[in-house]
Design a protein around this motif. Sequence first.
Motif, PDB file in Angstrom:
ATOM      1  N   ALA A 257       0.836  -1.210   0.000  1.00  0.00           N
ATOM      2  CA  ALA A 257       0.000   0.000   0.000  1.00  0.00           C
ATOM      3  C   ALA A 257       0.872   1.261   0.000  1.00  0.00           C
ATOM      4  O   ALA A 257       0.555   2.239  -0.678  1.00  0.00           O
ATOM      5  CB  ALA A 257      -0.920   0.002   1.212  1.00  0.00           C
ATOM      6  N   LYS A 258       1.984   1.219   0.756  1.00  0.00           N
ATOM      7  CA  LYS A 258       2.920   2.352   0.770  1.00  0.00           C
ATOM      8  C   LYS A 258       3.496   2.596  -0.622  1.00  0.00           C
ATOM      9  O   LYS A 258       3.604   3.731  -1.073  1.00  0.00           O
ATOM     10  CB  LYS A 258       4.075   2.081   1.732  1.00  0.00           C
ATOM     11  CG  LYS A 258       3.967   2.715   3.058  1.00  0.00           C
ATOM     12  CD  LYS A 258       5.267   2.484   3.816  1.00  0.00           C
ATOM     13  CE  LYS A 258       5.044   2.609   5.282  1.00  0.00           C
ATOM     14  NZ  LYS A 258       6.262   2.419   6.055  1.00  0.00           N
ATOM     15  N   LEU A 259       3.890   1.514  -1.283  1.00  0.00           N
ATOM     16  CA  LEU A 259       4.494   1.652  -2.606  1.00  0.00           C
ATOM     17  C   LEU A 259       3.491   2.171  -3.633  1.00  0.00           C
ATOM     18  O   LEU A 259       3.851   2.943  -4.511  1.00  0.00           O
ATOM     19  CB  LEU A 259       5.072   0.318  -3.073  1.00  0.00           C
ATOM     20  CG  LEU A 259       6.293  -0.189  -2.312  1.00  0.00           C
ATOM     21  CD1 LEU A 259       6.760  -1.499  -2.908  1.00  0.00           C
ATOM     22  CD2 LEU A 259       7.408   0.829  -2.294  1.00  0.00           C
ATOM     23  N   SER A 260       2.265   1.759  -3.519  1.00  0.00           N
ATOM     24  CA  SER A 260       1.271   2.238  -4.486  1.00  0.00           C
ATOM     25  C   SER A 260       0.893   3.692  -4.235  1.00  0.00           C
ATOM     26  O   SER A 260       0.391   4.360  -5.132  1.00  0.00           O
ATOM     27  CB  SER A 260       0.029   1.346  -4.458  1.00  0.00           C
ATOM     28  OG  SER A 260      -0.608   1.443  -3.205  1.00  0.00           O
ATOM     29  N   ALA A 261       1.148   4.188  -3.025  1.00  0.00           N
ATOM     30  CA  ALA A 261       0.808   5.572  -2.695  1.00  0.00           C
ATOM     31  C   ALA A 261       1.980   6.533  -2.898  1.00  0.00           C
ATOM     32  O   ALA A 261       1.869   7.711  -2.545  1.00  0.00           O
ATOM     33  CB  ALA A 261       0.318   5.650  -1.253  1.00  0.00           C
ATOM     34  N   LEU A 262       3.094   6.064  -3.444  1.00  0.00           N
ATOM     35  CA  LEU A 262       4.241   6.954  -3.665  1.00  0.00           C
ATOM     36  C   LEU A 262       3.876   8.065  -4.640  1.00  0.00           C
ATOM     37  O   LEU A 262       3.168   7.839  -5.618  1.00  0.00           O
ATOM     38  CB  LEU A 262       5.424   6.168  -4.235  1.00  0.00           C
ATOM     39  CG  LEU A 262       6.163   5.246  -3.279  1.00  0.00           C
ATOM     40  CD1 LEU A 262       7.240   4.474  -4.029  1.00  0.00           C
ATOM     41  CD2 LEU A 262       6.775   6.022  -2.141  1.00  0.00           C
ATOM     42  N   LYS A 263       4.373   9.264  -4.339  1.00  0.00           N
ATOM     43  CA  LYS A 263       4.107  10.396  -5.219  1.00  0.00           C
ATOM     44  C   LYS A 263       5.335  11.294  -5.265  1.00  0.00           C
ATOM     45  O   LYS A 263       6.250  11.157  -4.457  1.00  0.00           O
ATOM     46  CB  LYS A 263       2.881  11.168  -4.735  1.00  0.00           C
ATOM     47  CG  LYS A 263       3.014  11.754  -3.354  1.00  0.00           C
ATOM     48  CD  LYS A 263       1.705  12.359  -2.891  1.00  0.00           C
ATOM     49  CE  LYS A 263       1.797  12.957  -1.526  1.00  0.00           C
ATOM     50  NZ  LYS A 263       2.216  12.087  -0.465  1.00  0.00           N
ATOM     51  N   LYS A 264       5.332  12.178  -6.220  1.00  0.00           N
ATOM     52  CA  LYS A 264       6.441  13.105  -6.402  1.00  0.00           C
ATOM     53  C   LYS A 264       6.605  13.948  -5.139  1.00  0.00           C
ATOM     54  O   LYS A 264       5.643  14.438  -4.570  1.00  0.00           O
ATOM     55  CB  LYS A 264       6.151  14.007  -7.608  1.00  0.00           C
ATOM     56  CG  LYS A 264       7.250  14.968  -7.925  1.00  0.00           C
ATOM     57  CD  LYS A 264       6.911  15.802  -9.142  1.00  0.00           C
ATOM     58  CE  LYS A 264       7.984  16.827  -9.389  1.00  0.00           C
ATOM     59  NZ  LYS A 264       7.691  17.668 -10.536  1.00  0.00           N
ATOM     60  N   GLY A 265       7.856  14.070  -4.684  1.00  0.00           N
ATOM     61  CA  GLY A 265       8.149  14.883  -3.510  1.00  0.00           C
ATOM     62  C   GLY A 265       8.307  14.079  -2.225  1.00  0.00           C
ATOM     63  O   GLY A 265       8.785  14.607  -1.231  1.00  0.00           O
ATOM     64  N   ASP A 266       7.901  12.816  -2.220  1.00  0.00           N
ATOM     65  CA  ASP A 266       8.079  11.980  -1.033  1.00  0.00           C
ATOM     66  C   ASP A 266       9.552  11.701  -0.805  1.00  0.00           C
ATOM     67  O   ASP A 266      10.316  11.478  -1.738  1.00  0.00           O
ATOM     68  CB  ASP A 266       7.359  10.635  -1.195  1.00  0.00           C
ATOM     69  CG  ASP A 266       5.861  10.740  -0.998  1.00  0.00           C
ATOM     70  OD1 ASP A 266       5.386  11.777  -0.499  1.00  0.00           O
ATOM     71  OD2 ASP A 266       5.161   9.772  -1.349  1.00  0.00           O
TER      72      ASP A 266
END
Length: 111
Positions: free
Chosen positions: A51-60
Amino acid sequence: MQTSILNQLAVAAPAGAPPVWVQYLPFAAMALIFWFLIMRPQMKQQKDHKAKLSALKKGDEVLTGGGLIGKIVKVDENYAEVEIAQGIKVKALKSTITDVIPPAGSKPAND
């Protein structure tokens, strides 16, 4: 002739001895304990990581499996481009990202 396996096991046991299936109860109990103490928590941890990997976004800000800390510049289906220093970008598999580091201004979880 149809007979159940329990009837066959009960007949095979000597007189006065408990049925054979009772001897298998400790193994079943160990399997159940193994499931609840080891397998279930590990599956929950894998689900949370996915779930963490699927929620990755620019700026993290992320930590990779190799120990590199950087900011995500670009994310696609399998890869993430991570800036580890100003102007230095590396392409990493999303599966090698081990953790997302919370922003410095956020409250700790135990407060």
